[in-house]
Design a protein around this motif. Structure first.
Motif, PDB file in Angstrom:
ATOM      1  N   ALA A  97       2.712  -3.032  -3.100  1.00 15.46           N
ATOM      2  CA  ALA A  97       3.863  -2.508  -3.845  1.00 15.46           C
ATOM      3  C   ALA A  97       5.156  -2.695  -3.051  1.00 15.46           C
ATOM      4  N   VAL A  98       5.075  -2.513  -1.732  1.00 10.15           N
ATOM      5  CA  VAL A  98       6.242  -2.727  -0.867  1.00 10.15           C
ATOM      6  C   VAL A  98       6.659  -4.199  -0.906  1.00 10.15           C
ATOM      7  N   ILE A  99       5.666  -5.081  -0.848  1.00  7.24           N
ATOM      8  CA  ILE A  99       5.947  -6.521  -0.896  1.00  7.24           C
ATOM      9  C   ILE A  99       6.549  -6.904  -2.250  1.00  7.24           C
ATOM     10  N   ASP A 100       5.927  -6.418  -3.328  1.00  6.48           N
ATOM     11  CA  ASP A 100       6.382  -6.777  -4.678  1.00  6.48           C
ATOM     12  C   ASP A 100       7.791  -6.254  -4.964  1.00  6.48           C
TER      13      ASP A 100
ATOM     14  N   LEU B  63      10.078   3.010  -5.249  1.00  3.10           N
ATOM     15  CA  LEU B  63      10.466   1.853  -4.429  1.00  3.10           C
ATOM     16  C   LEU B  63      11.677   1.112  -4.997  1.00  3.10           C
ATOM     17  N   SER B  64      11.957   1.293  -6.279  1.00  4.63           N
ATOM     18  CA  SER B  64      13.115   0.602  -6.864  1.00  4.63           C
ATOM     19  C   SER B  64      14.436   1.109  -6.274  1.00  4.63           C
TER      20      SER B  64
ATOM     21  N   ALA C  38       1.259   2.457   5.757  1.00  2.00           N
ATOM     22  CA  ALA C  38       0.064   3.055   6.357  1.00  2.00           C
ATOM     23  C   ALA C  38      -0.983   3.377   5.289  1.00  2.00           C
ATOM     24  N   GLY C  39      -0.688   3.042   4.037  1.00  2.00           N
ATOM     25  CA  GLY C  39      -1.579   3.405   2.941  1.00  2.00           C
ATOM     26  C   GLY C  39      -2.623   2.336   2.651  1.00  2.00           C
ATOM     27  N   ASN C  40      -3.044   2.275   1.401  1.00  2.00           N
ATOM     28  CA  ASN C  40      -4.056   1.281   1.035  1.00  2.00           C
ATOM     29  C   ASN C  40      -3.373  -0.049   0.696  1.00  2.00           C
ATOM     30  N   GLN C  41      -4.189  -1.075   0.440  1.00  2.00           N
ATOM     31  CA  GLN C  41      -3.625  -2.418   0.269  1.00  2.00           C
ATOM     32  C   GLN C  41      -2.769  -2.538  -0.992  1.00  2.00           C
ATOM     33  N   SER C  42      -3.072  -1.760  -2.011  1.00  2.00           N
ATOM     34  CA  SER C  42      -2.230  -1.835  -3.214  1.00  2.00           C
ATOM     35  C   SER C  42      -0.867  -1.204  -2.935  1.00  2.00           C
TER      36      SER C  42
END
Length: 514
Positions: A361-364, A326-327, A353-357
């Motif tokens: 990760a996208v948000i973070d 993601l970086s 579409a994955g799990n909440q973590s």
């Protein structure tokens, strides 16, 4: 229209049921909406390649030569028992076929020269003749599928495989090129050549002392071995090829690197079992840094390959995220090439579409504002991918994550897409809005007010008259549940709580919280 409605309904089922298997929300790319692949002509050229002329004869000379040449006489000379006459005739045929401009493939096939050229491949005491015949056959096999199949039908493949063992490198290389053209014709000739044993001798050429041009050809043939997925290559072939790709991905030649990564992208486009084989090969940590390669062609291929991996399971997706993928996405989402932006958003739609973590990760990584920017300002196909990314997040994400999405300003550009002509996009957006409203709880009036202030309500009301049954039902349900007079008698005013919305529906400084 009924078929389209059914197709959309099937795809949207994943959004109607919160408990649906999340793998079903992940979206493989279908060929109809392929974004990054080269256009049809380039794709065809990539599969099969003519070997152009390399001596002083230019194409005008070839055209003049063809008009004067008697093909019957040429065939007769090519079958001559005099080695000098035979070599000259085969060389003349090769020169005709090496023209980039309309090589006379069919006239030469019709002349009956194919069996003679194939017999020339057996002349092990005359490598010059073998080379010229192999070159001519390579160029015939660079043509249409029927022309390629004519070479196969003439019995050339076993002889080309034998030539891979020739002590003459130019003969070896020409055989590699010819086999690449035949393999590139589709899964049936590909598997025919594999079953005759092409893989092991081909891989033996990958060694430090191989000339760079030869290695480029070998890598291109490997791409063709990986290319088709209906059916995919045999499992054993994939297992044999993956260690070679792990070596080639470290090469500093851009052409070799691009072909290597495309080969991986084809393999990862073949379902979760093949994705796992690629992951197990250990290549993923080397693949991820290529997302920021200085060459756009390498970035493009790498983005497709890692994008295919994240269409797999949550665990397979996590393998990519664990390599800090993601970086690389702030730069990819703001790339000057729109097709890269579009592919990057497609990638992220499979993460959300994955799990909440994984959503977190996208948000973070700070990517929500960039997804929303593409939603608002990208070309339509990019906006479409962004709509999927947002809608997927409203299913996979928890209340706080969805509230963060709203806080970042998603509502206006999301609602703007409700007036587009693409029924699938409208459905995806409506479902995302519905999911947000369902999660809003006590803040539902605030959210409804935001939707109304950016004219989203007007658009939803208009969609109650849509010809697509799923769209008008969904629009009706949203209006009935969240915007009808019976459920909302009290207009929202600024003194009602912590939230105030001005005419631009901006989020107050303390943020939007559910």
């Amino acid at each position: 229209m009924a078929a389209e409605a059914m197709l959309n309904k099937n795809r949207m089922m994943v959004f109607k049921n919160k408990g649906k298997d999340q793998e079903e929300m992940r979206r493989r790319r279908n060929e109809v909406t392929v974004e990054l692949r080269k256009n049809k002509r380039e794709e065809t050229l990539q599969k099969r390649r003519n070997v152009p002329i390399t001596d002083s004869t230019d194409e005008d000379d070839i055209d003049k030569h063809l008009s004067k040449i008697n093909l019957e006489e040429l065939v007769a000379k090519a079958g001559s028992s005099d080695p000098t006459i035979q070599l000259q005739a085969v060389q003349s045929a090769r020169k005709l076929l090496s023209s980039d401009r309309n090589p006379p493939i069919d006239p030469l096939i019709d002349s009956g020269i194919l069996p003679i050229l194939v017999r020339c491949l057996e002349q092990h005491n005359n490598p010059s003749l073998q080379f010229e015949a192999a070159w001519a056959l390579t160029n015939i096999a660079s043509g249409t599928s029927a022309q390629t199949q004519a070479v196969v039908a003439a019995g050339a493949v076993p002889l080309f495989l034998h030539l891979l063992l020739s002590s003459q490198q130019n003969v070896c290389e020409q055989a590699v090129w010819a086999l690449g053209n035949i393999i590139g014709d589709g899964p049936i000739p590909r598997d025919y050549v594999i079953n005759l044993g092409v893989v092991q001798p081909l891989l033996t050429f990958i060694k430090p002392d191989i000339p760079i041009t030869f290695l480029r050809n070998v890598t291109w043939v490997i791409v063709n071995l990986c290319r088709n997925k209906d059916p995919p290559p045999p499992v054993q072939t994939i297992k044999d090829i993956l260690p070679a790709l792990n070596v080639l991905i470290h090469h500093n030649d851009v052409n070799i690197l691009v072909d290597t990564v495309w080969a991986l992208s084809y393999l990862t486009d073949g379902g979760n079992t093949q994705i796992q084989m690629v992951i197990d090969s250990g290549v993923v940590p080397r693949l991820i840094p290529l997302l920021s390669h200085k060459e756009v062609k390498v970035q493009t291929a790498a983005l497709r390959a890692v994008g295919n991996i994240v269409t797999g399971t949550d665990e397979q997706t996590q393998t990519v995220l664990n390599c800090d993928a993601l970086s690389h996405f702030p730069n990819l989402l703001t790339h000057p090439k729109e097709k890269i932006c579009k592919e990057a958003v497609w990638f992220l739609s499979n993460i959300t579409a994955g799990n909440q973590s994984q959503v977190q990760a996208v948000i973070d990584a700070g990517l929500l504002p960039l997804i929303i920017r593409n939603l608002a300002k990208g070309e339509f196909q990019t906006q479409k991918e962004a709509a999927w990314a947002i809608s997927n997040l409203t299913i996979s994400g928890n209340r706080d994550q969805v509230a963060r999405l709203i806080q970042e300003g998603v509502i206006r550009p999301f609602c703007d897409l409700l007036s587009c002509k693409d029924t699938q996009v409208v459905q995806v957006v409506l479902d995302g809005i519905h999911n947000m409203l369902k999660l809003a709880g006590p803040q539902v009036e605030h959210l409804a007010n935001m939707i109304e202030e950016c004219e989203g309500l007007d658009k939803i009301e208009a969609l109650q008259n849509h010809e697509n049954v799923d769209i008008y039902k969904l629009a009706y349900d949203i209006i009935e549940q969240y915007f009808s007079d019976e459920t909302d008698d009290t207009p929202l005013t600024s003194h009602e709580g912590a939230f105030e919305f001005d005419q631009t529906t901006s989020i107050p400084s303390e943020g939007f919280k559910f």
